[in-house]
Design a protein around this motif. Sequence first.
Motif, PDB file in Angstrom:
ATOM      1  N   TRP A 122     -59.061   8.108  51.809  1.00 24.49           N
ATOM      2  CA  TRP A 122     -58.160   7.962  52.952  1.00 24.49           C
ATOM      3  C   TRP A 122     -58.892   8.411  54.201  1.00 24.49           C
ATOM      4  O   TRP A 122     -59.474   9.495  54.237  1.00 24.49           O
ATOM      5  CB  TRP A 122     -56.913   8.815  52.752  1.00 24.49           C
ATOM      6  CG  TRP A 122     -55.983   8.766  53.951  1.00 24.49           C
ATOM      7  CD1 TRP A 122     -55.025   7.836  54.195  1.00 24.49           C
ATOM      8  CD2 TRP A 122     -55.929   9.688  55.047  1.00 24.49           C
ATOM      9  NE1 TRP A 122     -54.387   8.100  55.364  1.00 24.49           N
ATOM     10  CE2 TRP A 122     -54.921   9.238  55.925  1.00 24.49           C
ATOM     11  CE3 TRP A 122     -56.655  10.825  55.386  1.00 24.49           C
ATOM     12  CZ2 TRP A 122     -54.599   9.894  57.105  1.00 24.49           C
ATOM     13  CZ3 TRP A 122     -56.346  11.488  56.568  1.00 24.49           C
ATOM     14  CH2 TRP A 122     -55.328  11.027  57.412  1.00 24.49           C
ATOM     15  N   GLN A 123     -58.861   7.578  55.233  1.00 25.07           N
ATOM     16  CA  GLN A 123     -59.517   7.889  56.495  1.00 25.07           C
ATOM     17  C   GLN A 123     -58.466   8.209  57.551  1.00 25.07           C
ATOM     18  O   GLN A 123     -57.375   7.613  57.549  1.00 25.07           O
ATOM     19  CB  GLN A 123     -60.364   6.703  56.967  1.00 25.07           C
ATOM     20  CG  GLN A 123     -61.527   6.360  56.055  1.00 25.07           C
ATOM     21  CD  GLN A 123     -62.727   7.287  56.263  1.00 25.07           C
ATOM     22  OE1 GLN A 123     -62.598   8.383  56.790  1.00 25.07           O
ATOM     23  NE2 GLN A 123     -63.902   6.842  55.832  1.00 25.07           N
ATOM     24  N   PRO A 124     -58.740   9.151  58.448  1.00 22.30           N
ATOM     25  CA  PRO A 124     -57.782   9.461  59.517  1.00 22.30           C
ATOM     26  C   PRO A 124     -57.400   8.212  60.292  1.00 22.30           C
ATOM     27  O   PRO A 124     -58.244   7.383  60.632  1.00 22.30           O
ATOM     28  CB  PRO A 124     -58.557  10.459  60.387  1.00 22.30           C
ATOM     29  CG  PRO A 124     -59.541  11.087  59.464  1.00 22.30           C
ATOM     30  CD  PRO A 124     -59.938  10.005  58.506  1.00 22.30           C
ATOM     31  N   GLY A 125     -56.126   8.063  60.556  1.00 19.25           N
ATOM     32  CA  GLY A 125     -55.627   6.891  61.254  1.00 19.25           C
ATOM     33  C   GLY A 125     -54.996   5.874  60.341  1.00 19.25           C
ATOM     34  O   GLY A 125     -54.269   4.987  60.793  1.00 19.25           O
ATOM     35  N   SER A 126     -55.242   5.975  59.040  1.00 20.22           N
ATOM     36  CA  SER A 126     -54.655   5.037  58.091  1.00 20.22           C
ATOM     37  C   SER A 126     -53.188   5.372  57.856  1.00 20.22           C
ATOM     38  O   SER A 126     -52.779   6.535  57.892  1.00 20.22           O
ATOM     39  CB  SER A 126     -55.417   5.098  56.764  1.00 20.22           C
ATOM     40  OG  SER A 126     -54.750   4.339  55.779  1.00 20.22           O
ATOM     41  N   ASP A 127     -52.415   4.330  57.602  1.00 19.95           N
ATOM     42  CA  ASP A 127     -50.982   4.528  57.337  1.00 19.95           C
ATOM     43  C   ASP A 127     -50.681   4.709  55.853  1.00 19.95           C
ATOM     44  O   ASP A 127     -49.529   4.863  55.470  1.00 19.95           O
ATOM     45  CB  ASP A 127     -50.181   3.339  57.878  1.00 19.95           C
ATOM     46  CG  ASP A 127     -50.235   3.254  59.404  1.00 19.95           C
ATOM     47  OD1 ASP A 127     -50.376   4.313  60.034  1.00 19.95           O
ATOM     48  OD2 ASP A 127     -50.144   2.134  59.933  1.00 19.95           O
ATOM     49  N   ASP A 128     -51.703   4.640  55.014  1.00 22.16           N
ATOM     50  CA  ASP A 128     -51.488   4.777  53.572  1.00 22.16           C
ATOM     51  C   ASP A 128     -50.941   6.161  53.237  1.00 22.16           C
ATOM     52  O   ASP A 128     -51.191   7.143  53.931  1.00 22.16           O
ATOM     53  CB  ASP A 128     -52.800   4.561  52.820  1.00 22.16           C
ATOM     54  CG  ASP A 128     -53.236   3.102  52.874  1.00 22.16           C
ATOM     55  OD1 ASP A 128     -52.374   2.243  53.071  1.00 22.16           O
ATOM     56  OD2 ASP A 128     -54.453   2.844  52.730  1.00 22.16           O
ATOM     57  N   GLN A 129     -50.204   6.227  52.128  1.00 24.29           N
ATOM     58  CA  GLN A 129     -49.649   7.475  51.651  1.00 24.29           C
ATOM     59  C   GLN A 129     -50.495   8.025  50.501  1.00 24.29           C
ATOM     60  O   GLN A 129     -51.375   7.340  49.979  1.00 24.29           O
ATOM     61  CB  GLN A 129     -48.207   7.268  51.190  1.00 24.29           C
ATOM     62  CG  GLN A 129     -47.286   6.805  52.293  1.00 24.29           C
ATOM     63  CD  GLN A 129     -47.211   7.808  53.439  1.00 24.29           C
ATOM     64  OE1 GLN A 129     -47.039   9.012  53.217  1.00 24.29           O
ATOM     65  NE2 GLN A 129     -47.343   7.315  54.656  1.00 24.29           N
ATOM     66  N   ALA A 130     -50.213   9.270  50.109  1.00 22.72           N
ATOM     67  CA  ALA A 130     -51.022   9.940  49.094  1.00 22.72           C
ATOM     68  C   ALA A 130     -50.998   9.181  47.778  1.00 22.72           C
ATOM     69  O   ALA A 130     -52.040   8.987  47.133  1.00 22.72           O
ATOM     70  CB  ALA A 130     -50.532  11.367  48.893  1.00 22.72           C
ATOM     71  N   GLN A 131     -49.818   8.731  47.371  1.00 25.30           N
ATOM     72  CA  GLN A 131     -49.730   8.039  46.093  1.00 25.30           C
ATOM     73  C   GLN A 131     -50.455   6.699  46.135  1.00 25.30           C
ATOM     74  O   GLN A 131     -50.992   6.232  45.116  1.00 25.30           O
ATOM     75  CB  GLN A 131     -48.267   7.841  45.699  1.00 25.30           C
ATOM     76  CG  GLN A 131     -48.058   7.553  44.226  1.00 25.30           C
ATOM     77  CD  GLN A 131     -48.659   8.619  43.324  1.00 25.30           C
ATOM     78  OE1 GLN A 131     -48.580   9.815  43.601  1.00 25.30           O
ATOM     79  NE2 GLN A 131     -49.301   8.192  42.239  1.00 25.30           N
ATOM     80  N   ALA A 132     -50.489   6.086  47.313  1.00 25.34           N
ATOM     81  CA  ALA A 132     -51.236   4.840  47.458  1.00 25.34           C
ATOM     82  C   ALA A 132     -52.726   5.078  47.242  1.00 25.34           C
ATOM     83  O   ALA A 132     -53.433   4.216  46.688  1.00 25.34           O
ATOM     84  CB  ALA A 132     -50.987   4.235  48.834  1.00 25.34           C
TER      85      ALA A 132
END
Length: 407
Positions: A353-363
């Motif tokens: 996960w990179q800063p700025g991404s909208d992904d969630q932890a489970q994703a």
Amino acid sequence: MVSNDTHTSDDAEALVARTHVPLSYQKQCVLDAVHRMRNGLLLYPAVWVVLMQVDNYATRHTSFAIAHGVALFLASAIRLIYNSGLKRTMERDFHRAQRLFRALSLLYNAYWGTLCAIILVAPDAETLRWLMLMSTVGITAGGTVIVAIDSVLPLLYPLCTLGPSVLVLLPRGGSVDLAISGLSAIFFAYSLGISRMVGREYWARQRSQALLEQRARELETISRTDALTRVPNRLKFQENLTVAWRDARRRHEPLSIAMVDLDYFKHINDSHGHPFGDLCLQAAAQGLSAVLRRPTDMVARYGGEEFVVLMPNTAPDGAMQVAQAMLDQIKQTYVSQDEHAAMLSCSIGVATWQPGSDDQAQALVQQADAALYQAKRAGRGRVMPHVHATPDASDAPGEPRELSVVA
């Protein structure tokens, strides 16, 4: 014949006795003693004011009565002020704060004991001396019980209050003086016995509390540790992931996850049995853990032959390097037991996960799992970064195709 209940009770008491009382409980002991003393600090000047009215002593010795009354009040105020900030002082230097607390307590009572000795030998205080002695005995009795939880004060407290009177009365040699000295010695021994009993009960409760908290921590650890591999379990991983995810978003740092699956593990179980398969899982957990160097990283058993690696503040390149080191470590792992032996192999999927991404932890977990499927589909025994592709369900981890086994 001794019952099992008795044995259980004795074992429990022995276990409590051996339990080390943490520093936090020692600090609490001092704070408890301060709380117990709080109402008694102003007792001394109050008693002094009342006693000075006997035989018109304050009128006949005005300077003496006022000077010592003011001194007792100031000493009480100083102790109240110091005790109010004692908790903060102990955080900086506990042992120094404890010694100063004891010293102030003993000096205060030694001062009162000295005043009692002065009144006992005063030539014009016939009634006052007996009231002063009664007051001192009462203060000693109550105070000794109050400070009984401390390891030092119960012994020195009655010495400070009664000792000065004994020292001035013994040389006089009168029958009354000797009787008072003897009774003081008896009362001292009795007070010491009572204080020891109260102290033992207090510290038994403290040790029991420490034991209960220790057991609670152990149960907490057990509930979050995989019983077979001794690495954190899926529950612990999810808890750490939640914390790491929150920290990564707040600090704008990358967060990486690697999903690790042992290749052909079902075939290992089918060919060599589940006990040997358990040895392989244990060896794999040790090998993966050995690669990690930072305390913030963790390896957890995700389920079956699958492990998950959490790597906070780790960019994609760094995560791939760690994953490759893990892959190499597993490939070098040789497990043998009796006639069974095998070289281990694994496949690893990595997602970041990179800063700025909208992904969630489970994703992020799902992305690492998808990358693992890709590594399996590409031939196993390799590391694969996450790419947006739909994994082939027919090539799920754990399904055997071939196995390199040493006979």
